[in-house]
Design a protein around this motif. Structure first.
Motif, short mmCIF file in Angstrom:
data_model
loop_
_atom_site.label_atom_id
_atom_site.label_comp_id
_atom_site.label_asym_id
_atom_site.label_seq_id
_atom_site.Cartn_x
_atom_site.Cartn_y
_atom_site.Cartn_z
N LEU A 60 31.09 -9.17 -16.21
CA LEU A 60 32.33 -9.83 -16.63
C LEU A 60 33.09 -10.36 -15.41
CD1 LEU A 60 33.98 -10.65 -19.10
CD2 LEU A 60 35.24 -8.49 -18.87
N LEU A 61 33.05 -9.63 -14.31
CA LEU A 61 33.67 -10.11 -13.07
C LEU A 61 33.00 -11.41 -12.61
CD1 LEU A 61 35.57 -9.87 -10.63
CD2 LEU A 61 33.89 -8.30 -9.60
N ALA A 62 31.67 -11.43 -12.65
CA ALA A 62 30.95 -12.65 -12.26
C ALA A 62 31.31 -13.81 -13.17
CB ALA A 62 29.44 -12.38 -12.30
N ARG A 63 31.43 -13.54 -14.47
CA ARG A 63 31.81 -14.59 -15.41
C ARG A 63 33.23 -15.09 -15.14
NH1 ARG A 63 31.17 -12.52 -21.17
NH2 ARG A 63 31.62 -14.69 -21.67
N ALA A 64 34.14 -14.16 -14.82
CA ALA A 64 35.52 -14.55 -14.50
C ALA A 64 35.54 -15.41 -13.24
CB ALA A 64 36.39 -13.31 -14.33
N TYR A 65 34.76 -15.03 -12.25
CA TYR A 65 34.67 -15.85 -11.04
C TYR A 65 34.10 -17.23 -11.37
CZ TYR A 65 35.56 -11.93 -7.78
OH TYR A 65 36.11 -10.91 -7.06
N TYR A 66 33.06 -17.27 -12.16
CA TYR A 66 32.42 -18.54 -12.53
C TYR A 66 33.42 -19.47 -13.21
CZ TYR A 66 29.22 -21.79 -14.87
OH TYR A 66 28.58 -22.92 -15.31
N HIS A 67 34.13 -18.93 -14.20
CA HIS A 67 35.07 -19.75 -14.97
C HIS A 67 36.32 -20.14 -14.18
CE1 HIS A 67 32.86 -19.83 -18.67
NE2 HIS A 67 32.74 -18.52 -18.66
N SER A 68 36.61 -19.42 -13.10
CA SER A 68 37.74 -19.79 -12.26
C SER A 68 37.27 -20.52 -11.00
CB SER A 68 38.58 -18.56 -11.89
OG SER A 68 37.81 -17.61 -11.18
N ALA A 69 36.03 -21.00 -11.03
CA ALA A 69 35.43 -21.81 -9.96
C ALA A 69 35.35 -21.09 -8.62
CB ALA A 69 36.15 -23.14 -9.81
N GLN A 70 35.22 -19.77 -8.67
CA GLN A 70 34.98 -18.98 -7.46
C GLN A 70 33.47 -18.71 -7.41
OE1 GLN A 70 37.96 -15.78 -6.71
NE2 GLN A 70 38.78 -16.40 -8.71
N LEU A 71 32.73 -19.77 -7.16
CA LEU A 71 31.28 -19.74 -7.36
C LEU A 71 30.54 -18.87 -6.36
CD1 LEU A 71 30.77 -23.49 -8.28
CD2 LEU A 71 31.10 -21.53 -9.82
N ARG A 72 30.96 -18.82 -5.14
CA ARG A 72 30.30 -17.93 -4.15
C ARG A 72 30.48 -16.47 -4.56
NH1 ARG A 72 26.61 -20.37 -0.80
NH2 ARG A 72 27.47 -22.30 -0.02
N ARG A 73 31.66 -16.12 -5.01
CA ARG A 73 31.89 -14.74 -5.46
C ARG A 73 31.06 -14.43 -6.70
NH1 ARG A 73 38.43 -14.02 -4.61
NH2 ARG A 73 38.33 -13.95 -2.34
N ALA A 74 30.99 -15.37 -7.62
CA ALA A 74 30.16 -15.19 -8.82
C ALA A 74 28.71 -14.98 -8.41
CB ALA A 74 30.29 -16.40 -9.75
N GLU A 75 28.23 -15.80 -7.50
CA GLU A 75 26.85 -15.69 -7.02
C GLU A 75 26.58 -14.31 -6.42
OE1 GLU A 75 23.90 -17.57 -3.62
OE2 GLU A 75 25.79 -18.60 -4.05
N THR A 76 27.49 -13.82 -5.61
CA THR A 76 27.33 -12.51 -4.98
C THR A 76 27.19 -11.41 -6.03
OG1 THR A 76 28.56 -13.20 -3.03
CG2 THR A 76 28.42 -10.83 -3.44
#
Length: 125
Positions: A60-76
């Motif tokens: 869910l954290l990765a999805r939240a990062y993805y949807h808020s355009a924090q793509l490097r964090r989502a990738e990690t």
């Protein structure tokens, strides 16, 4: 002025970290469902640190990062999930899409194909 900022910051941090893990999980889901992805991530960061072995909060954290355009964090976060659980098809799918969104199509391809295969989506022969 500096004292006011510090007090406001501490109060905000207390809000996002307040409660039991179950209460914070529920709060994060509420933020996510309300499309306040940044707030959801703020809650989830602490929760993931507290229970790093659980896939649900990290995904869910990765999805939240993805949807808020924090793509490097989502990738990690997604890479950590896939490393721990290589057959987690949704994490593979999200990782592929995250890489695509960053213009890294060649890296995305294998993850998207694996996600498709794990989901049982095979091309017609």
């Amino acid at each position: 002025m500096d004292t006011t900022y510090n007090t406001a910051y501490e109060t905000t941090q207390e809000y996002y970290s307040h409660g039991t893990p179950a209460e914070r999980w529920e709060r994060a889901q509420l933020f996510f469902d309300a499309r306040d992805y940044t707030a959801a991530a703020r809650v989830l960061v602490g929760l993931v640190e507290e229970v790093p072995e659980q896939t649900g909060p990290r995904l869910l954290l990765a999805r939240a990062y993805y949807h808020s355009a924090q793509l490097r964090r989502a990738e990690t976060e997604l890479r950590l999930i896939v490393e721990r659980d290589p057959v987690e098809h949704y994490a593979r799918l999200m990782l592929g899409r995250t890489l695509e969104r960053q213009g890294r199509h060649a890296e995305a391809g294998p993850h998207l194909r694996i996600a498709s295969a794990l989901a049982g989506d095979f091309p017609e022969v």
